[in-house]
Design an enzyme around this catalytic site. Structure first.
Site, PDB file in Angstrom:
ATOM      1  N   GLU A  42       0.752  -1.104  -0.100  1.00 58.19           N
ATOM      2  CA  GLU A  42      -0.048  -0.057  -0.111  1.00 58.19           C
ATOM      3  C   GLU A  42       0.877   1.287  -0.132  1.00 58.19           C
ATOM      4  OE1 GLU A  42      -3.765   1.764   2.668  1.00 58.19           O
ATOM      5  OE2 GLU A  42      -2.135   0.489   3.678  1.00 58.19           O
ATOM      6  N   LYS A 112      -9.939   1.021  -2.580  1.00 64.16           N
ATOM      7  CA  LYS A 112      -9.982   0.332  -1.316  1.00 64.16           C
ATOM      8  C   LYS A 112     -11.496   0.793  -0.598  1.00 64.16           C
ATOM      9  CE  LYS A 112      -7.616   1.034   3.268  1.00 64.16           C
ATOM     10  NZ  LYS A 112      -6.367   1.675   3.731  1.00 64.16           N
ATOM     11  N   CYS A 154      -4.902  -3.342   2.959  1.00 62.71           N
ATOM     12  CA  CYS A 154      -4.781  -3.027   4.336  1.00 62.71           C
ATOM     13  C   CYS A 154      -5.900  -3.314   5.238  1.00 62.71           C
ATOM     14  CB  CYS A 154      -4.157  -1.808   4.203  1.00 62.71           C
ATOM     15  SG  CYS A 154      -3.069  -1.560   5.851  1.00 62.71           S
TER      16      CYS A 154
END
Length: 272
Positions: A42, A112, A154
């Site tokens: 990321e 995301k 993440c």
């Protein structure tokens, strides 16, 4: 079938050009020939100090996409760009994970879904990712020479329903590029990743940021690859380096045949 996967663990700076050049240096060291998937963490393009800096990167995203595409063509690799800012309609930016094939074509792009708005007992203390980042709106699963790949980023790993949807869409590998804090990493990184692998019966590939960054953040590292049985196949704790692992898909088939979780689930039809 087997596949060779590489994870580049980075301590990304605020300088995008510097970070792209570092990736190029690592790619130049890989063995020639064969299909290779290289996974970046990321914020691999730049780990910036401010929303304004990320907005500037997002405005210039086509330039940086072209740079990554050139790397794929030069080194003959598939490249999973862990995340970079791209413009969102509301004036913010998406954290976009982009998968390029060896010809430099972007074959998948994931934004995301879950944003890190949390309080952590570290030097930063208060994280509000949603101030600059817009949440994504879709899942991403794509066929590749390395199997059917699902994409996450993440904080997504804390939401098992997302991973169940990726499995339902046919994922065999799930990429989870990350920049975990040292506090949350020490507490939850391994157990979350192993849980997601066990629940989905997928390989989980987690390339991570590590160390102290120019923006003041400190990240946990511990890039790892986990089998569908939950076994850690490879891990690199704190080094800035490239981790290589070969995946054996006969294990995935064996695990799924021996314990067919989707067939046994009494909640499968309730998943959205």
């Amino acid at each position: 079938m087997s596949a060779t996967i590489y994870l580049i663990q980075m301590t990304t700076s605020c300088n995008a050009l510097e970070n792209v050049e570092f990736v190029a240096e690592q790619l130049a060291k890989l063995p020639a020939g064969g299909e290779k998937l290289v996974c970046l963490p990321e914020a691999c393009l730049a780990f910036n100090r401010s929303i304004v800096e990320n907005q500037q990167l997002a405005e210039n995203h086509l330039h940086w996409r072209a740079r990554y595409a050139e790397l794929c063509q030069t080194y003959g690799v598939w490249l999973a760009v862990g995340s970079m800012p791209v413009p969102a309609a509301d004036g913010r930016y998406y954290a976009a994970s982009i998968l390029f094939n060896r010809e430099g074509k972007a074959v998948a792009e994931y934004h995301k879904l879950h944003l890190f708005d949390a309080d952590v007992s570290d030097g930063t203390k208060r994280y509000r990712e949603s101030q600059g980042t817009a949440p994504g709106q879709h899942l991403e699963v794509v066929d590749t020479p390395f199997g059917r790949i699902g994409m996450a980023i993440c904080y997504d790993m804390r939401f098992p329903s997302l991973f169940q949807q990726l499995r339902k869409a046919g994922a065999e590998l799930i990429l989870v590029p990350s920049a975990f804090t040292t506090v949350t990493g020490a507490a939850h990184w391994e157990v979350l990743l192993r849980s997601r692998a066990i629940e989905t019966q997928c390989f989980v590939i987690a390339a991570a940021q590590v160390g102290v960054h120019q923006n003041g953040r400190e990240t946990y590292g511990h890039s790892m690859v986990i089998s569908p049985w939950g076994t850690i196949l490879a891990e690199v704790p704190k080094d800035v380096t490239t981790l290589a692992v070969e995946l054996d898909f006969t294990e995935l088939q064996r695990v799924r045949q021996a314990m067919p979780l989707p067939e046994h689930s009494r909640f499968a039809e309730q998943l959205i």
